[in-house]
Design a protein around this motif. Sequence first.
Motif, mmCIF file in Angstrom:
data_model
loop_
_atom_site.group_PDB
_atom_site.id
_atom_site.type_symbol
_atom_site.label_atom_id
_atom_site.label_comp_id
_atom_site.label_asym_id
_atom_site.label_seq_id
_atom_site.Cartn_x
_atom_site.Cartn_y
_atom_site.Cartn_z
ATOM 1 N N UNK A 89 -8.050 0.159 -3.740
ATOM 2 C CA UNK A 89 -7.358 -0.754 -4.388
ATOM 3 C C UNK A 89 -6.649 0.025 -5.595
ATOM 4 N N UNK A 90 -5.697 0.105 -5.906
ATOM 5 C CA UNK A 90 -4.809 0.536 -7.003
ATOM 6 C C UNK A 90 -4.145 -0.322 -7.779
ATOM 7 N N UNK A 124 0.819 -1.173 0.129
ATOM 8 C CA UNK A 124 0.000 -0.087 -0.095
ATOM 9 C C UNK A 124 1.092 1.201 0.273
ATOM 10 N N UNK A 125 1.209 1.678 -1.252
ATOM 11 C CA UNK A 125 2.473 2.781 -1.326
ATOM 12 C C UNK A 125 1.868 3.798 -0.569
ATOM 13 N N UNK A 175 -0.371 -4.612 -9.086
ATOM 14 C CA UNK A 175 0.645 -5.202 -9.740
ATOM 15 C C UNK A 175 1.890 -5.651 -9.174
ATOM 16 N N UNK A 176 2.465 -4.828 -8.143
ATOM 17 C CA UNK A 176 3.378 -5.012 -7.179
ATOM 18 C C UNK A 176 3.168 -6.312 -6.426
ATOM 19 N N UNK A 209 -4.370 -3.308 -0.525
ATOM 20 C CA UNK A 209 -5.559 -2.139 0.056
ATOM 21 C C UNK A 209 -5.911 -2.359 1.348
ATOM 22 N N UNK A 210 -6.502 -1.294 1.910
ATOM 23 C CA UNK A 210 -7.080 -1.222 3.356
ATOM 24 C C UNK A 210 -8.063 -0.435 3.356
ATOM 25 N N UNK A 211 -8.915 -0.192 4.541
ATOM 26 C CA UNK A 211 -10.074 0.525 4.442
ATOM 27 C C UNK A 211 -9.866 1.828 4.062
ATOM 28 N N UNK A 212 -8.540 2.662 4.069
ATOM 29 C CA UNK A 212 -8.417 3.933 3.838
ATOM 30 C C UNK A 212 -7.882 4.195 2.333
#
Length: 204
Positions: A142-143, A89-90, A148-149, A136-139
Amino acid sequence: MAPAIKALAPEVVLVEYWDHEGIGAKDAWRSVIDASPVIVAVVVSGIDLKDRDLVPHLWVNREEVEAGPNGLDDDGLGVVDDMHGARFVVPRVNGNAGDDDGHGTLLSGIIAGVARQKIGLDYAPQPVKLMAVKFYDPVTLPAPANAAAAIRYAVRQGAKIICASWDVGIQTPELADAIAYAESSGVLIVTAAGNFGTDNDSLP
């Protein structure tokens, strides 16, 4: 359709799942009882790494576990302290793959067959090791870049199956390349059919 319930004795209740019977799951499970565990990367929101039913099924990154949580990338694959998986989660990329959403934990229980064991069905535990890969997380929504990473990490760490039960809402070259990389490495990617009644053939 609700599962049928068969009473075997006052203290034993056996639930007969029509879907398991329909796809021949019982015979399939029995055929792999003696198989070596396969690594399944659950690429979603992480896994509850303290869930007592899932702990025996967790994948273990030996080099990182033997070194302990020391703040170092002991296996040289770019993530610090990734003992049971990793978080993408960058800008937070690390070994904290715990689940604060719940979706990954739910999927992990299904994959490992925890519910069947708890209700007393005569199936052996599934020969899988669950790798927690969080993107991803609740904040953070999803990206594609994070997904991909996460996929590339799972492949590099030896996953043979990737559970990708999500829809990031957009296809990007970066994500397409990661999926192609996984497939070219012989990794099976299992995706969700979707919750919205859409036709995945006309709208992939």
